[in-house]
Design a protein around this motif. Structure first.
Motif, PDB file in Angstrom:
ATOM      1  N   UNK A  90     -29.415  19.885 -51.177  1.00 20.28           N
ATOM      2  CA  UNK A  90     -27.688  20.126 -50.970  1.00 20.28           C
ATOM      3  C   UNK A  90     -27.511  19.702 -49.708  1.00 20.28           C
ATOM      4  N   UNK A  91     -28.417  19.255 -48.667  1.00 22.09           N
ATOM      5  CA  UNK A  91     -28.251  18.801 -47.280  1.00 22.09           C
ATOM      6  C   UNK A  91     -27.233  17.791 -47.453  1.00 22.09           C
ATOM      7  N   UNK A  92     -27.581  16.901 -48.281  1.00 24.58           N
ATOM      8  CA  UNK A  92     -26.408  15.675 -48.255  1.00 24.58           C
ATOM      9  C   UNK A  92     -24.934  16.045 -48.388  1.00 24.58           C
ATOM     10  N   UNK A  93     -24.503  17.040 -48.794  1.00 24.20           N
ATOM     11  CA  UNK A  93     -23.370  17.407 -49.008  1.00 24.20           C
ATOM     12  C   UNK A  93     -22.627  17.836 -47.773  1.00 24.20           C
ATOM     13  N   UNK A  94     -23.785  18.898 -47.043  1.00 20.26           N
ATOM     14  CA  UNK A  94     -23.250  19.157 -45.794  1.00 20.26           C
ATOM     15  C   UNK A  94     -23.341  18.272 -44.590  1.00 20.26           C
ATOM     16  N   UNK A  95     -24.251  17.369 -44.723  1.00 22.73           N
ATOM     17  CA  UNK A  95     -24.132  16.186 -43.726  1.00 22.73           C
ATOM     18  C   UNK A  95     -22.745  15.403 -43.884  1.00 22.73           C
ATOM     19  N   UNK A  96     -22.317  15.291 -45.350  1.00 18.73           N
ATOM     20  CA  UNK A  96     -21.141  14.260 -45.338  1.00 18.73           C
ATOM     21  C   UNK A  96     -20.024  15.177 -44.842  1.00 18.73           C
ATOM     22  N   UNK A  97     -19.883  16.476 -45.251  1.00 21.74           N
ATOM     23  CA  UNK A  97     -18.617  17.282 -44.929  1.00 21.74           C
ATOM     24  C   UNK A  97     -18.515  17.122 -43.287  1.00 21.74           C
ATOM     25  N   UNK A  98     -19.568  17.363 -42.636  1.00 19.12           N
ATOM     26  CA  UNK A  98     -19.543  17.313 -41.211  1.00 19.12           C
ATOM     27  C   UNK A  98     -19.016  15.962 -40.765  1.00 19.12           C
ATOM     28  N   UNK A  99     -19.348  15.027 -41.357  1.00 14.54           N
ATOM     29  CA  UNK A  99     -18.642  13.602 -40.808  1.00 14.54           C
ATOM     30  C   UNK A  99     -17.441  13.495 -41.104  1.00 14.54           C
ATOM     31  N   UNK A 100     -17.042  14.164 -42.341  1.00 16.72           N
ATOM     32  CA  UNK A 100     -15.540  13.922 -42.910  1.00 16.72           C
ATOM     33  C   UNK A 100     -14.764  14.877 -42.079  1.00 16.72           C
ATOM     34  N   UNK A 101     -14.976  15.948 -41.651  1.00 15.67           N
ATOM     35  CA  UNK A 101     -14.200  16.925 -41.126  1.00 15.67           C
ATOM     36  C   UNK A 101     -14.474  17.336 -39.759  1.00 15.67           C
ATOM     37  N   UNK A 102     -15.553  16.889 -39.237  1.00 15.42           N
ATOM     38  CA  UNK A 102     -16.030  16.902 -37.835  1.00 15.42           C
ATOM     39  C   UNK A 102     -16.196  18.518 -37.305  1.00 15.42           C
ATOM     40  N   UNK A 103     -16.448  19.290 -38.473  1.00 14.50           N
ATOM     41  CA  UNK A 103     -16.677  20.673 -38.036  1.00 14.50           C
ATOM     42  C   UNK A 103     -18.193  21.107 -38.489  1.00 14.50           C
ATOM     43  N   UNK A 104     -18.673  21.854 -37.569  1.00 13.60           N
ATOM     44  CA  UNK A 104     -20.024  22.401 -37.640  1.00 13.60           C
ATOM     45  C   UNK A 104     -20.097  23.353 -38.890  1.00 13.60           C
TER      46      UNK A 104
END
Length: 426
Positions: free
Chosen positions: A190-204
């Protein structure tokens, strides 16, 4: 549960039993626990694995020594020296989880692709050896394919990973006031999801390294910049089982009592759809407990499997997930038959011949046994594949081929002898 490789091969893939321990070389496709059963007790040097898979395996089994492994990188081809002849292994991206690899073997035994667990998207297929693709006029064929058929029985359309991730992003955009986004992404892959969310929302993203050590390590190795140790972060990884629904229901009820915006709970997974609990996996949906469900799959859909088979054109296919047999796929029904193999020659036929010789007690072979039983019962139809009267070796051979047994047919040895006579003009 992975399956044993045929006895005629000098290597094992993802099996850690006393039998596979007698092989001279061992390959680990990825670090999911169902591919590591028996690893501590039965693994032996050398175990070929990617660096990430090695690190994740050692995290789960601290008693395992680093010297057990031989690291191989995706895209690398290595030469393995063996007593019966050297063979090469090319490491390919499996598009499944961090560190996951497919292994492409070439040697005197022919050429074999073992996918491990995989998602054979169009991008993934582009990275496969081009000389074995279905090029116009090409006579080169893949001999043997060990294929992940996890969702081979699922008739529904499964969205691409990118499409599923966009659904997760869309869900979050629709809840701008949610104080916490709980992401049930604790599963390796599921790491791909978390990486893309970080790129989209800028939140860690907060990942509790005590509760989710494998998730934390995989992200530390692949995308450490997205992690935070601040438990007040809006984006948090939570566990999917066993109480996600109950936790979501309680949190939503509490928010309503306080007249406050509620937190959002998102569960990306394809299993709910694959086992038939839902029949529409094309879009975002909210279940009765308040959890938002997204069909995110790290395994190939049936459509992707059929497309990959048409491109690779293997002579023989074996499912690595016995619950879903390769024989149920259209390509296998139309192109992989014992009759077709009987008219051919080459390494794959010799390998199947060795399997038969090892598994079936002389003088009867698979079909000879079937014919003898049929004659004994006066022509009564016999269900060969599931007869409890056959010896264990015979049943193992039948299961390893993953095909319905046609009746009546000559014995396997007779087919082999007939094929040899026809080629020699006798």
């Amino acid at each position: 549960m992975p399956i044993e490789m045929p006895d005629g091969l000098p290597f094992s893939v993802d099996t850690w039993t006393a039998k596979s321990g007698r092989k001279r070389h061992h390959f680990l496709t990825h670090a999911h626990l169902d591919h590591l059963q028996g690893f501590v007790a039965n693994s032996s040097h050398p175990v070929y694995a990617t660096p990430i898979t090695k690190r994740l395996t050692m995290l789960q089994f601290p008693q395992v020594k680093e010297e057990l492994f031989v690291e191989v990188e995706v895209g690398e081809t290595v030469l393995v020296r063996d007593l019966e002849g050297s063979f090469s292994v090319t490491v390919l991206d499996a598009n499944h989880c961090p560190g996951a690899a497919m292994f492409f073997f070439e040697g005197e035994f022919g050429n074999i692709l073992h996918t491990g667990d995989c998602r054979l998207s169009s991008e993934c297929l582009k990275k496969l050896p081009i000389r074995y693709m279905a090029m116009k006029g090409s006579e080169t064929r893949l001999d043997y394919l060990f294929l992940d058929c996890t969702f081979g029985r699922c008739p529904f359309f499964i969205p691409s990973k990118d499409s599923a991730i966009q659904q997760v992003i869309s869900c979050i955009w629709k809840h701008p006031n949610a104080p916490v986004i709980h992401l049930a992404c604790d599963y390796l892959g599921h790491e791909e999801i978390l990486i893309q969310l970080n790129r989209t929302f800028g939140a860690k993203i907060f990942v509790d390294k005590i509760k989710f050590p494998q998730c934390f390590m995989s992200l530390s190795l692949t995308a450490p910049e997205i992690l935070t140790e601040d438990p007040s972060s809006r984006f948090q990884v939570c566990e999917a089982f066993p109480r996600l629904g109950a936790r979501a229901k309680a949190g939503i009820a509490e928010a309503r009592t306080r007249v406050e915006p509620g937190s959002v709970f998102i569960r990306p997974s394809a299993m709910r759809y694959a086992i038939g609990e839902e029949d529409d996996c094309s879009g975002l949906e909210r279940d009765d407990s308040g959890v938002w469900r997204v069909c995110f799959s790290t395994h190939s859909s049936r459509e992707e499997l059929e497309w990959a088979l048409k491109l690779l054109r293997p002579r023989w296919v074996v499912s690595t997930t016995p619950v879903c047999l390769a024989a149920e796929l259209d390509y296998v029904k139309n192109h992989c038959s014992l009759e077709a193999l009987a008219t051919g020659d080459g390494p794959i036929w010799r390998l199947l011949g060795r399997m038969a010789e090892q598994a079936v007690a002389a003088p009867l072979t698979l079909f000879g046994k079937a014919r003898a039983v049929e004659e004994k019962r006066g022509g009564e139809e016999v269900d060969v594949g599931f007869s409890k009267g056959f010896n264990p070796g015979l049943r193992r051979l039948y299961r390893s081929m993953n095909v319905p047994v046609p009746r009546p047919l000559p014995s396997l040895s007779e087919l082999l002898d007939g094929s040899r006579r026809s080629r020699s003009g006798l």
